[in-house]
Each structure stands twice: as structure tokens, then as C-alpha cells.
Design a protein around this motif. Structure first.
Motif, short mmCIF file in Angstrom:
data_model
loop_
_atom_site.label_atom_id
_atom_site.label_comp_id
_atom_site.label_asym_id
_atom_site.label_seq_id
_atom_site.Cartn_x
_atom_site.Cartn_y
_atom_site.Cartn_z
N GLY A 24 14.44 -19.60 18.27
CA GLY A 24 14.20 -19.94 16.87
C GLY A 24 15.45 -20.48 16.20
O GLY A 24 15.38 -21.43 15.41
N VAL A 25 16.60 -19.87 16.49
CA VAL A 25 17.87 -20.35 15.94
C VAL A 25 18.13 -21.78 16.44
O VAL A 25 18.54 -22.66 15.66
CB VAL A 25 19.02 -19.42 16.35
CG1 VAL A 25 20.37 -20.05 16.02
CG2 VAL A 25 18.88 -18.07 15.65
N ALA A 26 17.89 -22.03 17.72
CA ALA A 26 18.10 -23.36 18.29
C ALA A 26 17.19 -24.39 17.63
O ALA A 26 17.61 -25.51 17.34
CB ALA A 26 17.87 -23.32 19.80
N ARG A 27 15.94 -24.00 17.39
CA ARG A 27 15.00 -24.93 16.74
C ARG A 27 15.45 -25.22 15.30
O ARG A 27 15.34 -26.36 14.83
CB ARG A 27 13.59 -24.34 16.76
CG ARG A 27 12.52 -25.27 16.23
CD ARG A 27 11.15 -24.62 16.33
NE ARG A 27 10.67 -24.59 17.70
CZ ARG A 27 9.83 -25.49 18.22
NH1 ARG A 27 9.40 -26.49 17.45
NH2 ARG A 27 9.42 -25.40 19.46
N GLN A 30 18.17 -27.74 15.33
CA GLN A 30 17.66 -29.09 15.55
C GLN A 30 17.16 -29.71 14.26
O GLN A 30 17.30 -30.91 14.02
CB GLN A 30 16.54 -29.05 16.59
CG GLN A 30 17.01 -28.70 18.00
CD GLN A 30 15.86 -28.44 18.95
OE1 GLN A 30 14.69 -28.55 18.57
NE2 GLN A 30 16.17 -28.07 20.18
N ARG A 31 16.55 -28.87 13.40
CA ARG A 31 16.02 -29.38 12.14
C ARG A 31 17.13 -29.65 11.13
O ARG A 31 17.08 -30.61 10.37
CB ARG A 31 15.04 -28.37 11.53
CG ARG A 31 13.78 -28.13 12.35
CD ARG A 31 12.95 -27.04 11.69
NE ARG A 31 11.75 -26.74 12.44
CZ ARG A 31 10.91 -25.76 12.12
NH1 ARG A 31 11.16 -25.01 11.05
NH2 ARG A 31 9.83 -25.53 12.85
N ALA A 313 12.32 -20.06 13.26
CA ALA A 313 12.97 -21.25 12.71
C ALA A 313 12.53 -21.48 11.27
O ALA A 313 13.35 -21.86 10.42
CB ALA A 313 12.64 -22.47 13.56
N ASN A 314 11.27 -21.24 10.98
CA ASN A 314 10.78 -21.43 9.61
C ASN A 314 11.41 -20.42 8.66
O ASN A 314 11.74 -20.74 7.51
CB ASN A 314 9.26 -21.32 9.57
CG ASN A 314 8.57 -22.55 10.13
OD1 ASN A 314 9.15 -23.64 10.13
ND2 ASN A 314 7.35 -22.40 10.60
N ALA A 315 11.56 -19.17 9.12
CA ALA A 315 12.21 -18.15 8.29
C ALA A 315 13.65 -18.55 7.98
O ALA A 315 14.13 -18.40 6.85
CB ALA A 315 12.15 -16.80 8.97
N ILE A 316 14.35 -19.05 8.98
CA ILE A 316 15.73 -19.51 8.78
C ILE A 316 15.75 -20.68 7.82
O ILE A 316 16.64 -20.78 6.96
CB ILE A 316 16.37 -19.88 10.13
CG1 ILE A 316 16.55 -18.63 10.99
CG2 ILE A 316 17.71 -20.59 9.92
CD1 ILE A 316 16.98 -18.92 12.41
#
Length: 343
Positions: A24-27, A30-31, A313-316
């Protein structure tokens, strides 16, 4: 002042474990390539996991935490171990100004207790509230709070929740004057508890606030898209949230059963697949992940315990947006304005 470019992540929290948190952190990287991460947890395990994410070679620091808060651990017990756990140390990064926000998928009760003790409530707030975006049939999602931090509240708490929720909606959905309603058992003025009616009276008497108070809303209207913020006590809010999630799973399972009941149904599924996929995406909690503890002197976000890497990723992403918008400052300004006008 917290460094807004850094997000502290409890890498060990959640049902799915370290691998999903790192993915998730990696995604998220990327964003939004400008984000940097403090990954908190078992250093050996985290560094081994990072070998599979070369895009996280830069802009990442690992903070070792020897212990993890379990999902069923009592808040009091968790508080005593805060300084040696991945959740506690991630929140401490916000307190120390090393990160603009902390994100964890761990134990909600422990997280609330740790965040409140470490960051304290901001002036004008008696109790922090847990707020999240839920899907609707309208153009925007709806902010619902409180979702479980406070099972019993007074009228002044509901008013504070409304102010905080409106500030959150203005940031999250780019609204000038969010439509705010109180969750109630009826839309008539005489319905509900004394606390709800008194809160409604206070909000009606505060037209100067950057919100539009829309009165009461019943539970069957939560997802209609008629409001931008729905305010309630944590007991009612948590039940409403779990009911909505259960209904979404029920609808998805019912459709799956219907579409596999016969050959004709399977053909119908193939024809309607784009529509059913759209429905699935709209109801998927991973696409609305990231509940915010509002009212603290710092930002802490709760990811769903069973979130996928997309959900993490969305939470981040929510955390980064709230930091950039300086949500805590906006809430503090609105509260000061409300108190000044009410004096």
C-alpha cells in the motif's frame, strides 16, 4: 510544526500484515512521488519486505518497534506499552513533528486512546471523533461522525462534531458550505433525545458558520446524497457504519447467487458485467478507506483492518490531503469563530 512531506505508517498493524502495508505504501508512492514515509515496526522484517519494493529505496526511514498491539488488546493495556509498539511510535512521530500524519490499520480503541493521550484535544474540543467518507448516490461521498469514539455525548459534543465534520468536508470534497444534518429517528423537530434537539437548536442559531444546517436525517437516507455531513454519537454511528457495510456485502452476495443460479443467469451476468463491476467498485470499502480522528492536535488516520494494498494507499492519500490542507488549523479557526459569535 509537523513535516507535511512525511507520513508515519504502522507497518505491523491490520489483519493482512506487513506485506499488504508495504504494498500500500508503494502504491501511494506511485500516485504521489513527493511523499516520504516513516515505516514503524520490526526493522528486520520491514527491511526484508522493502527488498520487494525497489521504488521505496529513497524517501523512506525505518523506525524499529519491538512490539505490536493485538486486535483484541484492551485500550488501557495498550497505553502502557505505547512507547514500544509500532502504533504508539507512529503516533509519537506526529507528536514530535517528524510526520504530518500517522496511519495504522490496527486496533481502533487502542489507537484512539494512544492518539488522545499523545496529541491531546485541541482547544474548544471536549472529545475527538472518528470520521469517514461513505459512498452515496449523489455526486459526493458523505462524511459521517462519530463512528465509535464516543458512545454517549452531550449536545455541545454534537455541535463540535458538526463543526469538525464540516471542515473535513470542505477539504475532502472541496465544498464551500457543506450540508450538515443530525442523525435522528425522525425528521420532525420534536423527535429524538434532548441532546440531539439541543444540538439542532445551537446549530440553527449559528448561521455564521461555513456550513448549511439541514436539520435531522433518518438512517434510511444516509446514502441518498442529500447531505454532505451526518453527525451522531459514536454508538449510533458505529451501528450505522456496520449496517451499511453488511448491506453492501449482502447485495454483492445476493447478486452473485442470482447470477450463478442457472445458465440463463450466467449469460445475463456476462451482459451486465460492466454495471455489476461499477456497483462492486462503488461499494468496496477499500475505495473509501481512511477514517480520521478529528479534534486532536495532529492527524491520525485509521485504515480498515482488512484493507487491501489499494485500501492502504487510499488511506495514505487521505492523510496526505488532510496534511496539505492543514485540516487541524481549519477546525481550530471554525471553533474560535463559533465561540466568538455564540458569546
Amino acid at each position: 510544526m509537523a513535516d507535511s512531506s512525511w507520513i508515519a505508517v504502522d507497518a505491523m498493524g491490520g489483519d493482512e500484515g506487513l506485506a499488504v502495508m508495504l504494498a500500500g505504501v508503494a502504491r501511494a508512492r506511485q500516485r504521489t512521488g513527493a511523499l516520504k514515509f516513516l515505516l514503524v515496526g520490526d526493522e528486520v522484517a520491514i527491511r526484508a519486505g522493502l527488498e520487494r519494493h525497489r521504488d521505496l529505496a529513497n524517501g523512506v526511514e525505518v523506525i524499529h518497534a519491538p512490539e505490536v498491539i493485538s486486535g483484541d488488546e484492551k485500550a488501557g493495556q495498550a497505553l502502557r506499552r505505547a512507547k514500544v509498539t509500532s502504533m504508539g511510535l507512529a503516533i509519537d512521530c506526529v507528536k514530535q513533528g517528524r510526520a504530518g500524519a500517522a496511519v495504522s490499520a490496527g486496533n481502533t480503541g487502542a489507537m484512539m486512546a494512544m492518539a488522545k493521550l499523545a496529541l491531546r484535544t485541541m482547544p474548544g474540543i471536549d472529545r475527538p471523533a472518528l470520521a469517514a467518507l461513505l459512498p452515496t448516490l449523489g455526486d459526493n461521498d458523505v462524511v459521517v461522525l462519530d463512528l465509535g469514539a464516543n458512545t454517549a455525548v452531550e449536545a455541545k459534543n454534537l455541535v463540535q462534531f458538526a463543526v469538525m465534520g464540516a471542515a473535513y468536508a470542505r477539504v475532502a470534497m472541496d465544498l464551500d458550505s457543506p450540508r450538515v444534518a443530525l442523525l435522528n429517528i425522525g425528521s420532525e423537530d420534536q423527535k429524538g433525545t434532548d441532546e440531539i434537539r439541543d444540538a439542532a437548536a445551537a446549530l440553527r442559531a449559528a448561521p455564521h458558520l461555513p456550513m448549511t444546517f439541514a436539520g435531522f436525517v433518518e438512517g434510511d437516507r444516509l446514502s441518498r446524497g442529500e447531505h454532505d455531513v451526518i453527525v451522531c454519537d459514536g454508538f449510533s454511528g458505529n451501528i450505522a457504519l456496520k449496517t451499511a457495510e453488511g448491506t453492501a456485502r449482502f447485495v454483492a452476495d445476493l447478486l452473485k447467487r442470482a447470477f450463478t443460479s442457472s445458465v440463463r443467469s450466467k449469460i445475463g451476468f456476462l451482459i451486465s458485467r460492466p454495471a455489476t463491476q461499477l456497483l462492486r467498485d462503488h461499494l468496496d470499502p477499500n475505495n473509501h478507506n481512511g477514517a480520521v480522528f478529528l479534534g486532536l492536535n495532529g492527524l491520525v488516520l485509521k485504515s480498515h483492518g482488512g484493507a487491501t494494498e489499494v485500501g492502504v494507499a487510499n488511506a495514505i492519500g487521505v492523510a496526505a490531503k488532510m496534511v496539505q490542507a492543514d485540516l487541524a488549523r481549519r477546525i481550530a479557526e471554525d471553533l474560535r469563530y463559533f465561540e466568538k459569535q455564540a458569546a
